[in-house]
Design a protein around this motif. Structure first.
Motif, PDB file in Angstrom:
ATOM      1  N   GLU A 111      64.381  -6.863  61.833  1.00 28.21           N
ATOM      2  CA  GLU A 111      65.219  -7.741  61.020  1.00 28.21           C
ATOM      3  C   GLU A 111      66.616  -7.148  60.983  1.00 28.21           C
ATOM      4  O   GLU A 111      66.776  -5.962  60.682  1.00 28.21           O
ATOM      5  CB  GLU A 111      64.640  -7.850  59.600  1.00 28.21           C
ATOM      6  CG  GLU A 111      65.151  -9.021  58.791  1.00 28.21           C
ATOM      7  CD  GLU A 111      66.495  -8.735  58.121  1.00 28.21           C
ATOM      8  OE1 GLU A 111      67.289  -9.678  57.960  1.00 28.21           O
ATOM      9  OE2 GLU A 111      66.723  -7.573  57.777  1.00 28.21           O
ATOM     10  N   PHE A 113      60.650 -12.302  58.536  1.00 23.50           N
ATOM     11  CA  PHE A 113      61.442 -11.205  57.986  1.00 23.50           C
ATOM     12  C   PHE A 113      62.938 -11.496  58.004  1.00 23.50           C
ATOM     13  O   PHE A 113      63.696 -10.785  57.344  1.00 23.50           O
ATOM     14  CB  PHE A 113      61.177  -9.926  58.785  1.00 23.50           C
ATOM     15  CG  PHE A 113      59.875  -9.251  58.432  1.00 23.50           C
ATOM     16  CD1 PHE A 113      58.980  -9.838  57.568  1.00 23.50           C
ATOM     17  CD2 PHE A 113      59.547  -8.017  58.985  1.00 23.50           C
ATOM     18  CE1 PHE A 113      57.774  -9.224  57.242  1.00 23.50           C
ATOM     19  CE2 PHE A 113      58.358  -7.384  58.669  1.00 23.50           C
ATOM     20  CZ  PHE A 113      57.470  -7.995  57.805  1.00 23.50           C
ATOM     21  N   GLY A 118      53.237 -11.944  55.054  1.00 31.69           N
ATOM     22  CA  GLY A 118      54.614 -12.403  55.208  1.00 31.69           C
ATOM     23  C   GLY A 118      54.761 -13.869  54.894  1.00 31.69           C
ATOM     24  O   GLY A 118      55.752 -14.286  54.262  1.00 31.69           O
ATOM     25  N   GLY A 162      63.413 -13.387  53.075  1.00 35.17           N
ATOM     26  CA  GLY A 162      62.919 -12.401  54.019  1.00 35.17           C
ATOM     27  C   GLY A 162      62.455 -11.133  53.342  1.00 35.17           C
ATOM     28  O   GLY A 162      61.491 -10.486  53.800  1.00 35.17           O
ATOM     29  N   MET A 220      58.716  -9.382  53.436  1.00 32.15           N
ATOM     30  CA  MET A 220      58.396  -7.977  53.710  1.00 32.15           C
ATOM     31  C   MET A 220      57.499  -7.394  52.623  1.00 32.15           C
ATOM     32  O   MET A 220      56.551  -6.650  52.920  1.00 32.15           O
ATOM     33  CB  MET A 220      59.687  -7.164  53.804  1.00 32.15           C
ATOM     34  CG  MET A 220      60.590  -7.553  54.948  1.00 32.15           C
ATOM     35  SD  MET A 220      62.113  -6.576  54.940  1.00 32.15           S
ATOM     36  CE  MET A 220      63.127  -7.534  56.058  1.00 32.15           C
ATOM     37  N   ILE A 272      57.546  -1.320  58.093  1.00 33.86           N
ATOM     38  CA  ILE A 272      58.420  -2.397  57.622  1.00 33.86           C
ATOM     39  C   ILE A 272      59.829  -1.879  57.366  1.00 33.86           C
ATOM     40  O   ILE A 272      60.818  -2.579  57.626  1.00 33.86           O
ATOM     41  CB  ILE A 272      57.814  -3.040  56.358  1.00 33.86           C
ATOM     42  CG1 ILE A 272      56.468  -3.678  56.713  1.00 33.86           C
ATOM     43  CG2 ILE A 272      58.757  -4.092  55.770  1.00 33.86           C
ATOM     44  CD1 ILE A 272      55.742  -4.290  55.556  1.00 33.86           C
ATOM     45  N   ALA A 314      63.056  -3.440  59.164  1.00 34.04           N
ATOM     46  CA  ALA A 314      64.218  -3.916  58.418  1.00 34.04           C
ATOM     47  C   ALA A 314      65.456  -3.074  58.677  1.00 34.04           C
ATOM     48  O   ALA A 314      66.559  -3.471  58.288  1.00 34.04           O
ATOM     49  CB  ALA A 314      63.916  -3.920  56.917  1.00 34.04           C
TER      50      ALA A 314
END
Length: 667
Positions: free
Chosen positions: A238, A365, A409, A432, A436, A457, A461
């Motif tokens: 992301e 995400f 998600g 988003g 997550m 994650i 991100a």
């Protein structure tokens, strides 16, 4: 001629495994990308020319063909490859010998089958098979080295028992696989650490796994640069918008908690439904008339489910409205599926269901608040959750890691969209971020992991600032799961149902008041009379009086060592017609002394840590328990033999379980 030292042999296994995993992962992702693009292009052409119905039929036909190739490959060449392999790999890393599943044929079939499994469109990922592939690659490398250099066999430790170089290589191979799937080298290391636990993690393994993941990721980046591709085209990520964009606010804490609680209930429910479907499918395949038509019945089941998946996602995608593809820098990185829409428009439901799980999670995400994507998550969640549950037990190599992440998600994105509609005056975090949080909560509740989901994650991100809410979500979800769950985590349940030998690192609290004498059944007197030079009649009597795998060898009143049953039988056959046999030639010594009053809690590390050589002889004692048996030689503090017997370690299914194993223990 070069003779490898212990250190050189271990590092050679690590380096070759890391290189092999980098190459195999790149081949896998390129093959999946090519086949998925071919499938989407063919479906879209049919839909543009002949309408939506024709496109869905073409999709069903393509999934039928891919599933037919997949199931024919598995059942025709290696039926053992028809699963994730994660449970068997976990038992192997736990110290038990399941190495028969690491044959080159099984690994080759699993590698090709994973490509077709992800291309077909099954609701699954490729994490479990990839981890098993890394472990198998390390095992085959060690077998080749030990075959050529016999002096390396002892250090490699190809048998069950101490975590030698072969097991360290298997762990590094699994870490490299997870690191490549999520572009998170540290996440791969943490995943394997939680998978094998600290009891099987030697100190040197931390540095070796770090080096292995470094080699694997560096080589992958270099090879992708050669072909002018980027790693983000194949992994979940992301785009970080910089410190100017706030990730979450105080008003988001309560919704995060509510979302984590909901998914804390959903995760064990999902596990329970999956296990019910698996049990039902196994019953139909093995205890009905279908058992006479195997493996054809399993192959038909796989193909029919592929057609069902195509029909379900096709019909569900018809509920999605067309939206213009946004003009943004991430356009080329997200999967926008046109489906029935016009050129320049996309269907959000189809974009979540018809892409690979990695592509769907990447879109969820994304921090841009597409309201239509949040609404599409409701239909997508119901469809994918149902298919994911019904898919359990289909004999194809699959992984559940990304599937659980995708379900969480979708739920998180839906909650974020609902909050935006109900409380428009509140400045909530982007949807988003909620996606997550939901992915972390669902994944931790399903896999019973803590650090690894957060690391994956956070890496996706590209922002460590969201680590705190992710850790909060994981903590709440795990707490709720432990409170309401009627079964163990997914992997542990698979170990139980497949009857695989496994011992957890935790001590069974039900036995904390017992001592060694309370837990053991004494061997017959005839089994405790063997000396270094034993009469043939004594050996025959000892072998016939019980089925113990080890017998004490006496030196006066003391137990000098242990005699393996296999060694006694071999010596007996070798010296037919003699009155006495030198059994001391097959005796095995250890340096462990167990006193008669030793508590069960003190004994258990000998079972769980696998630092001693063991031999397996496990069996299902009852439907809900497994028996663990160990040959013990108990002695007084003076060293005099007190008694010899079989220690039965019975662990209830609720408090985890064990396997019946025989481990050397003597004075």
């Amino acid at each position: 001629m070069w003779r490898p030292s212990e250190s050189a042999t271990g590092w050679l296994v690590i380096v070759l495994t890391a290189i092999g995993m980098a190459l195999s992962n790149l081949l896998m992702v390129f093959a999946v990308e090519y086949l998925v693009r071919f499938k989407f292009h063919t479906v879209q052409v049919a839909m543009d020319k002949f309408g939506v119905a024709a496109g869905i039929l073409v999709l069903m036909a393509l999934m039928f063909v891919f599933a037919l190739v997949l199931t024919s490959l598995v059942h025709g060449l290696a039926p053992e490859a028809g699963g994730s392999g994660s449970a068997e790999n976990k038992a192997w890393l736990n110290g038990f010998d399941t190495s028969k599943l690491f044959s080159p044929t099984i690994l080759a079939v699993r590698f090709v089958a994973v490509i077709f499994s992800n291309t077909t469109g099954f609701p699954c990922g490729r994490e479990g098979p990839t981890v098993a592939l890394g472990g198998g690659m390390a095992f085959i490398l060690c077998r080749c080295i030990s075959a050529k250099h016999k002096e390396a066999r002892e250090y490699l430790d190809m048998r069950a028992g101490a975590p030698g170089a072969v097991r360290m290589g298997c762990i590094v191979g699994g870490a490299c696989g997870m690191a490549m799937i999520f572009n998170a080298p540290l996440g791969g290391i943490l995943y394997m650490f939680e998978e094998v636990s600290s009891s099987f993690w030697p100190m040197e393994l931390t540095f070796k796994s770090f080096v292995g993941c470094t080699i694997c990721t560096t080589l992958s980046y270099s090879l992708l640069a050669v072909v002018h591709r980027g790693i983000r085209e194949f992994v979940i990520f992301e785009m970080w918008y910089g410190p100017a964009v706030q990730d979450y606010r105080a008003c988001d804490i309560l919704p995060f908690i509510i979302l984590s609680v909901l998914l804390g209930f959903l995760a064990p429910l999902h596990t329970m439904l999956c296990l019910k479907v698996q049990e039902m499918r196994k019953h139909l395949q093995s205890e009905t008339v279908l058992r006479r038509f195997q493996p054809w019945a399993k192959m038909i089941d796989t193909v029919l489910f592929a057609i069902l998946c195509a029909a379900a996602v096709g019909l569900a995608s018809l509920s999605g409205e067309c939206h213009e593809i946004p003009e943004q820098k991430l356009q080329q990185d997200l999967s926008y599926v046109q489906f029935q829409c016009e050129e320049g428009f996309f269907n959000p439901v189809a974009s979540l269901l018809l892409t690979t799980p990695d592509g769907a999670v990447k879109m969820l995400f994304n921090r841009d608040n597409f309201e239509f994507l949040g609404l599409a998550s409701a239909v997508s969640f119901l469809t994918y959750f149902t298919l994911n549950v019904l898919f359990t037990g289909v004999p194809v190599p699959t992984g559940n890691f990304t599937g659980a992440m995708l379900i969480g998600g979708m739920a998180g994105r839906l909650i974020g969209c609902v909050l935006g509609h109900l409380l428009p005056q509140m400045d909530f975090a982007p949807q988003g971020i909620y996606s997550m949080i939901g992915a972390a909560a669902m994944l931790s509740g399903f896999k019973q992991m803590t650090i690894a989901p957060v690391m994956f994650i956070v890496t996706a991100a590209n922002n460590v600032d969201i680590a705190a809410p992710l850790m909060m979500a994981v903590s709440i979800s795990l707490f709720i799961s432990h409170m309401v769950a009627c079964q163990d985590a997914w992997d542990e349940e698979q170990l139980i149902r497949k009857k695989l030998p496994y011992l957890p690192p935790e001590f069974c609290k039900e036995l904390r008041h017992f001592s060694a004498c309370d837990l053991m059944d004494e061997l017959p007197a005839a089994a405790c009379q063997l000396k270094p030079f034993a009469l043939t009649s004594q050996i025959d009597e000892a072998l016939m009086c019980c089925s113990a795998p080890w017998f004490p060898m006496l030196d006066g009143p003391r137990c000098a060592s242990l005699l393996p049953r296999s060694g006694l039988e071999k010596q007996r056959r070798k010296h037919l017609g003699t009155d006495s046999i030198h059994v001391g030639a097959v005796a095995q010594r250890t340096g462990i002394q167990i006193l008669e009053g030793t508590s069960a809690a003190s004994l258990y590390p000998l079972f769980a840590q696998a630092h001693l050589q063991l031999k397996l002889n496990w069996s299902l004692r009852r439907e809900t328990a497994l028996q663990t048996t160990v040959t013990l030689i108990l002695s007084h503090p003076t060293g005099t033999l007190h008694k010899a017997g079989q220690l039965h370690w019975l662990r209830s299914r609720r408090s985890m379980y064990g396997a019946s194993m025989h481990r050397v223990s003597t004075t």
